[in-house]
Motif scaffolding. Structure first.
Motif, short mmCIF file in Angstrom:
data_model
loop_
_atom_site.label_atom_id
_atom_site.label_comp_id
_atom_site.label_asym_id
_atom_site.label_seq_id
_atom_site.Cartn_x
_atom_site.Cartn_y
_atom_site.Cartn_z
N MET A 187 0.92 -1.14 -0.15
CA MET A 187 0.12 0.14 0.13
C MET A 187 0.88 1.34 -0.11
O MET A 187 0.38 2.37 0.65
N GLY A 188 2.07 1.16 -0.63
CA GLY A 188 2.90 2.30 -0.75
C GLY A 188 4.13 1.86 -1.52
O GLY A 188 4.78 0.72 -0.95
N LEU A 189 4.87 2.80 -1.72
CA LEU A 189 6.22 2.40 -2.84
C LEU A 189 6.89 3.37 -2.94
O LEU A 189 6.59 4.78 -3.04
N ALA A 190 8.31 3.15 -2.72
CA ALA A 190 9.56 4.09 -2.84
C ALA A 190 10.60 3.34 -3.74
O ALA A 190 11.05 2.62 -3.20
N CYS A 191 10.86 3.71 -5.04
CA CYS A 191 11.78 3.28 -5.84
C CYS A 191 12.89 4.32 -5.89
O CYS A 191 13.00 4.95 -6.89
N VAL A 192 13.80 4.51 -4.73
CA VAL A 192 14.75 5.55 -4.80
C VAL A 192 16.01 4.88 -4.33
O VAL A 192 16.10 3.62 -3.66
N ASP A 193 17.29 5.61 -4.49
CA ASP A 193 18.17 5.17 -3.66
C ASP A 193 18.44 5.62 -2.33
O ASP A 193 18.77 6.41 -2.11
N LEU A 194 18.00 4.51 -1.45
CA LEU A 194 18.11 4.61 -0.11
C LEU A 194 19.26 4.48 0.68
O LEU A 194 19.58 5.12 1.64
N ASP A 195 20.30 3.92 0.15
CA ASP A 195 21.28 3.54 0.58
C ASP A 195 22.65 4.56 -0.02
O ASP A 195 23.74 4.16 0.34
N ALA A 196 22.29 5.42 -1.00
CA ALA A 196 23.24 6.24 -1.42
C ALA A 196 24.61 5.57 -2.02
O ALA A 196 25.52 6.19 -2.01
N ASP A 197 24.29 4.31 -2.69
CA ASP A 197 25.34 3.96 -3.55
C ASP A 197 25.25 3.88 -5.04
O ASP A 197 25.88 3.30 -5.69
N GLY A 198 24.24 4.72 -5.53
CA GLY A 198 24.14 5.06 -6.84
C GLY A 198 23.17 4.06 -7.42
O GLY A 198 23.03 4.37 -8.67
N LYS A 199 22.44 3.40 -7.13
CA LYS A 199 21.57 2.46 -7.43
C LYS A 199 20.28 2.55 -6.81
O LYS A 199 20.09 2.55 -5.83
N PRO A 200 18.97 2.47 -7.51
CA PRO A 200 17.58 2.41 -6.79
C PRO A 200 17.30 1.55 -6.09
O PRO A 200 17.33 0.29 -6.57
N ASP A 201 16.93 1.34 -4.81
CA ASP A 201 16.17 0.60 -4.23
C ASP A 201 14.70 0.43 -4.16
O ASP A 201 14.14 1.33 -5.02
N VAL A 202 14.14 -0.42 -3.63
CA VAL A 202 12.77 -0.64 -3.64
C VAL A 202 12.23 -0.85 -2.07
O VAL A 202 12.59 -1.72 -1.37
N PHE A 203 11.32 0.33 -1.61
CA PHE A 203 10.68 -0.10 -0.45
C PHE A 203 9.05 -0.22 -0.53
O PHE A 203 8.65 0.57 -1.39
N VAL A 204 8.80 -1.36 -0.06
CA VAL A 204 7.15 -1.75 -0.02
C VAL A 204 6.80 -1.55 1.41
O VAL A 204 6.94 -2.25 2.06
N ALA A 205 5.80 -0.46 1.31
CA ALA A 205 5.00 -0.29 2.57
C ALA A 205 3.65 -1.48 2.52
O ALA A 205 3.11 -1.26 1.67
#
Length: 583
Positions: A281-299
Motif C-alpha cells: 500500500m505504498g512504494l518508494a523506488c529510490v536510492d535509499l543507501d546512497a550507493d548510486g542504484k535505486p532500491d525498492v521499499f514496499v509499505a
C-alpha cells in the motif's frame, strides 16, 4: 551563475549493515489495533482519539501557514465513485490517486484524477478518470475526452514519466483489474499501448513507479499489487462494515524491464523481487543507501514492510529486517499505508515517512547511512498522528523556510462508532487531514488548526499530491477523496525565497527520474530526489522545489544526473522556475 560539469562520483560512502536483530512474531491486525488504542477516548470528526494530550506546538510552529480551498472556482468538477453496494466489498474502501504533471508540455501542471466505477454489474462508460488542463489563470479545463486518458476501469493509482524518451510524459494507471499504459503522442494526447508494450498486469493494482533499476538509461516499471482477491469471495456475506485485510492473501508485485523499443519484459523473479505474501500500500523506488542504484521499499498493510537493496547487475536482495524498515520501534508490524521520502532532518540522508492505522501513529524512519531508525516518538510525530488513519503523505516545504513539512491525507477504513448507518459517507468514514510543520531539526508540530478551514473538515482522503499550480513560488495541494469530490488547496502562506528546477538530462527525456539535487543557501544544504511515482497511488510534481527562507541568493546547486555525472551551478538567483540542461 556558473555551470560546472563533472564526471566525479556524487555518492557518499555507506556504512556497513549492523547485525540482524531478532524478528518478532507478527501481531494480528485486530490485536495490534486493540493494544494500540488501549486507554484511548474517541472524539467525533477527528477520526480517532488520543489517550494523552498532543504536545503543544514549538516556537517554530508559530509561522502563519495557510491553505485556502479554491476548488469551487477552479473549474475542476469531478466526483469519485467507489461503486458501493451496501455489501462492504473490500475494494470500495481503497482508491483513488491523483497526479500533478505537465501533460501537454506548456509548462503548467495539469491535474489527473483517478476514478473507480461499478464493482458489481456492468461498468459505467461515463465513469472515468479525468484530466484537467491548467489554463494558467487559476482555472482548469476538462480535456478528458480529447486526451485519451479517460480510462473507465476500477481505478486505483497512477505514475508518470517519459518511458520512451521522446520528450513528453507518459502515464501508467493501476486498476482493480487490468492496468493500463498510456503513451503521450505529443501535446497531451495519449494512446493506450498496454498490449503493444507487452504489459500484462491484472490484479488488485496499487501504487506504481517508473525507475531505472538496471542503470541502462531507460525507465523500467514497478507495479504494486495489494491482495489476491475476487468479488465472489465476498458476495453474499452479511457484514456491517469493511473487513480486515488479514482475511485475504497478499499478492506479488511485478517488475517490467524496458526493452528500449517501446516494449517491456516482466522480470520480477529474475531480479529477486518476488514475494507472494505482500500487501503493498505504498512504494518508494529510490536510492535509499546512497550507493548510486535505486532500491525498492514496499509499505505493507498489517504485516512487515519490504526493503529490497539493489545489488547492481539487475539484482536485488531483500534486507527488510536488517535495514530497520520492517517493523516499528517496538519490533511490531504496522498497517502501513503510503510512503514519502525526503531529508527531514537536514543531515544529507533520505528519511521515510509512512502513515498507519489509527492507534499506531505515523512512522518516521531516519536514515543512518544504509540503515534506518524509527524516530516517530522522539520527533513528536507519533503523538500528533496516533488518533488518525492516514494514507498519502507528502513531504514538502509548505512555508519555503528550507526544511520539509508534512501533509497527511487522512481517511477512515472503519465507520465512526457514534455515527448511524444512514449518515452520509463522509460522516461515517471522514477524518480530517493534517499539516505538520518541521521545527528545523526534524521535529514536527501539528498546525492544522490555523492552516485553513479545510483542516476542520472530515473527508475520506486517499490520494494526494503537491505542486506549484499557479506559479507563485509555493506548493499547493490536491486531494482525491473516496466517494467524494477533490479538494484543491492554494498555498497562501507568507512569501519566502524559493526555486523550482526543470531538469533536462541528455538523451531527450522529459524527466530526470533518478537524479539527486543538493542546494545550499543561507548556510543550509538541502537534498531532493526526482521520482517517477510511488507514494500512495499518486504522484506529486517531479520537479525539485526548494524554499530558501530569507536568503537573498543561492550559493550552490549540485545536480547528480541519472547517468551519475554531476553539474554545479554557483550564484543562482532565486524566485523563479529554472531550466537546467545537462552538459
Amino acid at each position: 551563475m556558473r555551470s560546472v560539469p563533472s564526471t566525479a562520483g556524487c555518492r557518499p560512502t555507506v556504512a556497513a549493515f549492523p547485525p540482524v536483530r531478532s524478528r518478532s512474531p507478527l501481531r494480528s491486525f485486530h490485536a495490534a489495533t486493540a493494544t494500540a488504542l488501549a486507554g484511548v477516548v474517541w472524539c467525533a470528526g477527528c477520526g480517532t482519539k488520543p489517550g494523552g494530550a498532543v504536545p503543544p506546538p514549538s516556537a517554530a510552529a508559530a509561522s502563519a501557514v495557510v491553505f485556502r480551498d479554491v476548488t469551487a472556482n477552479s473549474g475542476v468538477v469531478f466526483r469519485h465513485v467507489n461503486g458501493a453496494t451496501g455489501q462492504f466489498l473490500y475494494p470500495e474502501s481503497m482508491g483513488a490517486g491523483v497526479a500533478l504533471f505537465d501533460a501537454d508540455g506548456d509548462g503548467w501542471l495539469d491535474i489527473y484524477l483517478i476514478n473507480g466505477n461499478q464493482l458489481v454489474g456492468t461498468a459505467d462508460p461515463k465513469c472515468t478518470n479525468a484530466l484537467f488542463r491548467n489554463k494558467g489563470d487559476g482555472t482548469f479545463e476538462d480535456v478528458t475526452g480529447s486526451s485519451g486518458l479517460g480510462d473507465s476501469g476500477y481505478g486505483q493509482g497512477c505514475c508518470v514519466a517519459d518511458y520512451d524518451r521522446d520528450g513528453d510524459l507518459d502515464v501508467f494507471v493501476t486498476n482493480f483489474g487490468a492496468d493500463r499504459l498510456y503513451r503521450n503522442d505529443g501535446k497531451g494526447h495519449f494512446t493506450d499501448v498496454t498490449a503493444a508494450a507487452g504489459i500484462r498486469s491484472v490484479g488488485f493494482g496499487q501504487s506504481c513507479a517508473f525507475f531505472d533499476f538496471d542503470g541502462d538509461g531507460w525507465l523500467d516499471l514497478y507495479v504494486q499489487n495489494y491482495l489476491t482477491y475476487t468479488l465472489q469471495s465476498e458476495l453474499g456475506k452479511k457484514r456491517s462494515d469493511y473487513t480486515s485485510p488479514i482475511e485475504f492473501q497478499g499478492a506479488p508485485d511485478l517488475l517490467f524491464r524496458n526493452n528500449h523499443d517501446g516494449t517491456f519484459t516482466e522480470c520480477t523473479r529474475q531480479a529477486g523481487l518476488y514475494r507472494a505474501d505482500g500487501r503493498g500500500m505504498g512504494l518508494a523506488c529510490v536510492d535509499l543507501d546512497a550507493d548510486g542504484k535505486p532500491d525498492v521499499f514496499v509499505a505493507n498493510d498489517a504485516m512487515d514492510n519490504f526493503y529490497f537493496r539493489n545489488l547492481g547487475g539487475g539484482k536485488f536482495q531483500e534486507n527488510s529486517v536488517r535495514s530497520g524498515l520492517a517493523y516499528d520501534q517496538q519490533g511490531a508490524s504496522e498497517s502501513t499505508m503510503g510512503v514519502d521520502v525526503g531529508d527531514v532532518d537536514g543531515d544529507g540522508r533520505l528519511d521515510l515517512v509512512s502513515p498507519t492505522l489509527r492507534g499506531e501513529g505515523c512512522a518516521l524512519y531516519r536514515g543512518l547511512g544504509g540503515t534506518f531508525e524509527d524516530v516517530s516518538r522522539t520527533t513528536r510525530l507519533h503523538a500528533a498522528t496516533v488518533r488518525f488513519t492516514g494514507f498519502s503523505p507528502n513531504l514538502f516545504d509548505a512555508d519555503n523556510d528550507g526544511d520539509l513539512d508534512l501533509f497527511l491525507c487522512n481517511g477512515g477504513v472503519g465507520k465512526q462508532p457514534e455515527v448511524g448507518d444512514d449518515a452520509p459517507y463522509e460522516q461515517r468514514y471522514g477524518v480530517r487531514d493534517q499539516l505538520l510543520l518541521n521545527d528545523g531539526s526534524g521535529g514536527f508540530d501539528d498546525v492544522s488548526r490555523g492552516a485553513g478551514d479545510h483542516f476542520a473538515r472530515a473527508l475520506v482522503g486517499r490520494g494526494s499530491a503537491v505542486g506549484d499550480l499557479d506559479h507563485d513560488g509555493d506548493l499547493d495541494i490536491v486531494v482525491n477523496n473516496l466517494q467524494g469530490s477533490p479538494v484543491i488547496l492554494r498555498n497562501e502562506s507568507p512569501r519566502a525565497g524559493w526555486i523550482t528546477l526543470v531538469l533536462q538530462p541528455v538523451g531527450g527525456r522529459a524527466d530526470a527520474v533518478g537524479a539527486t539535487v543538493k542546494l545550499t543557501a543561507g548556510g543550509k544544504t538541502q537534498l531532493a530526489v526526482v521520482r517517477g511515482g510511488g507514494a500512495y497511488l499518486s504522484q506529486s510534481d517531479p520537479r525539485p522545489h526548494f524554499g530558501i527562507g530569507r536568503a537573498q541568493r543561492i550559493d550552490r546547486i549540485e545536480i547528480c544526473w541519472p547517468d551519475g555525472k554531476t553539474q554545479v551551478l554557483d550564484g543562482v538567483e532565486p524566485n523563479r522556475i529554472l531550466t537546467v540542461r545537462q552538459r
